[in-house]
Design a protein around this motif. Structure first.
Motif, PDB file in Angstrom:
ATOM      1  N   PHE A  22       0.827  -1.228   0.019  1.00  0.00           N
ATOM      2  CA  PHE A  22       0.110   0.050   0.222  1.00  0.00           C
ATOM      3  C   PHE A  22       0.805   1.382  -0.082  1.00  0.00           C
ATOM      4  CE2 PHE A  22      -2.967  -3.027   1.729  1.00  0.00           C
ATOM      5  CZ  PHE A  22      -3.907  -2.867   0.977  1.00  0.00           C
ATOM      6  N   ASN A  23       0.564   2.107  -0.863  1.00  0.00           N
ATOM      7  CA  ASN A  23       1.084   3.387  -0.544  1.00  0.00           C
ATOM      8  C   ASN A  23       0.497   4.364   0.189  1.00  0.00           C
ATOM      9  OD1 ASN A  23       2.422   5.999  -1.152  1.00  0.00           O
ATOM     10  ND2 ASN A  23       2.181   5.889  -3.314  1.00  0.00           N
ATOM     11  N   THR A  24       0.995   4.706   1.412  1.00  0.00           N
ATOM     12  CA  THR A  24       0.162   5.355   2.275  1.00  0.00           C
ATOM     13  C   THR A  24       0.552   6.925   2.243  1.00  0.00           C
ATOM     14  OG1 THR A  24       2.380   5.271   3.873  1.00  0.00           O
ATOM     15  CG2 THR A  24       0.541   3.404   4.105  1.00  0.00           C
ATOM     16  N   ASP A  25       1.451   7.172   1.127  1.00  0.00           N
ATOM     17  CA  ASP A  25       1.468   8.704   1.053  1.00  0.00           C
ATOM     18  C   ASP A  25       0.203   9.128  -0.046  1.00  0.00           C
ATOM     19  OD1 ASP A  25       3.903  10.812  -0.833  1.00  0.00           O
ATOM     20  OD2 ASP A  25       2.120  11.313   0.662  1.00  0.00           O
ATOM     21  N   ILE A  26      -0.796   9.756   0.934  1.00  0.00           N
ATOM     22  CA  ILE A  26      -2.044  10.322   0.320  1.00  0.00           C
ATOM     23  C   ILE A  26      -1.849  11.157  -0.862  1.00  0.00           C
ATOM     24  CG2 ILE A  26      -3.970  11.288   0.908  1.00  0.00           C
ATOM     25  CD1 ILE A  26      -4.161  10.241   3.352  1.00  0.00           C
ATOM     26  N   LEU A  27      -0.846  11.965  -0.891  1.00  0.00           N
ATOM     27  CA  LEU A  27      -0.607  13.129  -1.967  1.00  0.00           C
ATOM     28  C   LEU A  27       0.128  12.416  -3.149  1.00  0.00           C
ATOM     29  CD1 LEU A  27       0.705  16.046   0.250  1.00  0.00           C
ATOM     30  CD2 LEU A  27      -1.596  15.456  -0.574  1.00  0.00           C
ATOM     31  N   ALA A  28       0.775  11.353  -2.938  1.00  0.00           N
ATOM     32  CA  ALA A  28       1.268  10.670  -4.092  1.00  0.00           C
ATOM     33  C   ALA A  28       0.656   9.386  -4.724  1.00  0.00           C
ATOM     34  CB  ALA A  28       2.721  10.185  -3.634  1.00  0.00           C
ATOM     35  N   THR A  29      -0.904   9.301  -4.330  1.00  0.00           N
ATOM     36  CA  THR A  29      -1.658   8.216  -4.957  1.00  0.00           C
ATOM     37  C   THR A  29      -2.442   8.876  -5.852  1.00  0.00           C
ATOM     38  OG1 THR A  29      -3.100   8.236  -3.182  1.00  0.00           O
ATOM     39  CG2 THR A  29      -1.412   6.464  -3.074  1.00  0.00           C
ATOM     40  N   ASN A  30      -2.302   8.385  -7.405  1.00  0.00           N
ATOM     41  CA  ASN A  30      -3.098   9.128  -8.423  1.00  0.00           C
ATOM     42  C   ASN A  30      -4.654   9.044  -8.038  1.00  0.00           C
ATOM     43  OD1 ASN A  30      -1.138  10.694  -9.351  1.00  0.00           O
ATOM     44  ND2 ASN A  30      -0.725   9.032 -10.777  1.00  0.00           N
ATOM     45  N   ILE A  32      -6.408   8.345  -5.631  1.00  0.00           N
ATOM     46  CA  ILE A  32      -7.098   9.223  -4.445  1.00  0.00           C
ATOM     47  C   ILE A  32      -7.092  10.732  -4.945  1.00  0.00           C
ATOM     48  CG2 ILE A  32      -6.835  10.001  -2.123  1.00  0.00           C
ATOM     49  CD1 ILE A  32      -5.548   7.057  -1.425  1.00  0.00           C
ATOM     50  N   ASN A  33      -6.089  10.984  -5.578  1.00  0.00           N
ATOM     51  CA  ASN A  33      -6.132  12.508  -5.939  1.00  0.00           C
ATOM     52  C   ASN A  33      -7.125  12.728  -7.022  1.00  0.00           C
ATOM     53  OD1 ASN A  33      -3.841  13.445  -4.444  1.00  0.00           O
ATOM     54  ND2 ASN A  33      -2.307  13.099  -6.051  1.00  0.00           N
ATOM     55  N   LEU A  34      -7.287  11.908  -7.795  1.00  0.00           N
ATOM     56  CA  LEU A  34      -8.255  11.998  -8.871  1.00  0.00           C
ATOM     57  C   LEU A  34      -9.700  11.791  -8.429  1.00  0.00           C
ATOM     58  CD1 LEU A  34      -6.562   9.746 -11.849  1.00  0.00           C
ATOM     59  CD2 LEU A  34      -7.128  12.318 -11.724  1.00  0.00           C
ATOM     60  N   SER A  35      -9.665  10.988  -7.276  1.00  0.00           N
ATOM     61  CA  SER A  35     -11.242  10.720  -6.772  1.00  0.00           C
ATOM     62  C   SER A  35     -11.583  11.980  -6.053  1.00  0.00           C
ATOM     63  CB  SER A  35     -11.399   9.659  -6.081  1.00  0.00           C
ATOM     64  OG  SER A  35     -10.593   9.775  -4.912  1.00  0.00           O
ATOM     65  N   VAL A  36     -10.678  12.620  -5.255  1.00  0.00           N
ATOM     66  CA  VAL A  36     -10.842  13.834  -4.456  1.00  0.00           C
ATOM     67  C   VAL A  36     -11.133  14.956  -5.392  1.00  0.00           C
ATOM     68  CG1 VAL A  36      -9.836  15.675  -3.183  1.00  0.00           C
ATOM     69  CG2 VAL A  36      -9.345  13.337  -2.582  1.00  0.00           C
ATOM     70  N   VAL A  37     -10.419  15.243  -6.503  1.00  0.00           N
ATOM     71  CA  VAL A  37     -10.606  16.413  -7.472  1.00  0.00           C
ATOM     72  C   VAL A  37     -11.794  16.344  -8.079  1.00  0.00           C
ATOM     73  CG1 VAL A  37      -9.723  17.451  -9.595  1.00  0.00           C
ATOM     74  CG2 VAL A  37      -8.265  16.845  -7.789  1.00  0.00           C
ATOM     75  N   LEU A  38     -12.188  15.041  -8.630  1.00  0.00           N
ATOM     76  CA  LEU A  38     -13.515  14.838  -9.196  1.00  0.00           C
ATOM     77  C   LEU A  38     -14.529  14.785  -8.516  1.00  0.00           C
ATOM     78  CD1 LEU A  38     -12.689  11.823 -11.613  1.00  0.00           C
ATOM     79  CD2 LEU A  38     -13.033  13.883 -12.294  1.00  0.00           C
ATOM     80  N   GLY A  39     -14.533  14.320  -7.086  1.00  0.00           N
ATOM     81  CA  GLY A  39     -15.524  14.745  -5.951  1.00  0.00           C
ATOM     82  C   GLY A  39     -15.640  16.217  -5.913  1.00  0.00           C
ATOM     83  N   VAL A  40     -14.717  16.797  -5.562  1.00  0.00           N
ATOM     84  CA  VAL A  40     -14.888  18.366  -5.282  1.00  0.00           C
ATOM     85  C   VAL A  40     -15.511  19.088  -6.631  1.00  0.00           C
ATOM     86  CG1 VAL A  40     -13.375  20.380  -5.026  1.00  0.00           C
ATOM     87  CG2 VAL A  40     -13.043  18.497  -3.733  1.00  0.00           C
TER      88      VAL A  40
END
Length: 184
Positions: A22-30, A32-40
């Motif tokens: 698991f990549n625990t670096d939240i800011l480096a996982t694409n 999660i970033n994409l889901s956050v940006v799309l959600g926002v």
């Protein structure tokens, strides 16, 4: 929220065995970033996008109405020109002996000038519509992008506190230490 964050921190303590981890670096996982940006974008952009599109639609419709009014004015001019043409034709019959060819040239010039005016107004209407559409699309893009960035920054700032930040640093230091021992 703290439980979710703690679950990511605890996942970082799992030993890496094999090629899965698991990549625990939240800011480096694409994802999660994409889901956050799309959600926002979806959450914050719906109302704004609808309002912007409705406003733009009203402006475009008013531009179309104005163009139609201009077109009606040109049609009236065309009717006046046709009336004048009929009058000129009557006079042409009277003056046929004196200058039939000159009157014919005036008729052609009048028709050409009216046709050119109609064509210019139609081109102006089309250019105005195209320009307004492009302008509306660019404004909507800029507004959605700005709001998405603001929402994403707000979400990130609200999620990251100093305790979580220090936990992540400590976990990453342990991982790097373990990796260094393995390579030595």
């Amino acid at each position: 929220m703290k439980n979710v964050i703690d679950s990511f921190v605890y996942l970082g303590h799992w030993p890496s065995a094999g090629s899965f981890g698991f990549n625990t670096d939240i800011l480096a996982t694409n994802p999660i970033n994409l889901s956050v940006v799309l959600g926002v974008l979806i959450y914050f952009g719906k109302g704004v996008l609808n309002d912007l599109l409705d406003n733009r639609k009203q402006r475009i419709l008013s531009t179309i109405r104005n163009s139609e009014e201009l077109r009606k004015g040109v049609v009236e001019q065309l009717e006046r020109a046709r009336t004048r043409l009929r009058k000129v034709e009557i006079e042409a019959d009277e003056y046929r002996m004196n200058g039939y060819s000159e009157i014919e040239r005036e008729k052609v010039n009048l028709i050409n000038a009216t046709s050119d005016s109609l064509e210019q107004l139609e081109n102006y209407k089309n250019e105005t519509l195209h320009f307004e559409q492009e302008k509306a699309i660019n404004q909507v893009r800029q507004r959605v992008f700005q709001q998405a960035l603001q929402g994403a920054l707000g979400t990130l700032n609200s999620c990251l506190n100093s305790e979580l930040h220090f936990r992540m640093i400590r976990a990453n230091i342990r991982i790097l230490g373990a990796m260094q021992k393995i390579t030595d």
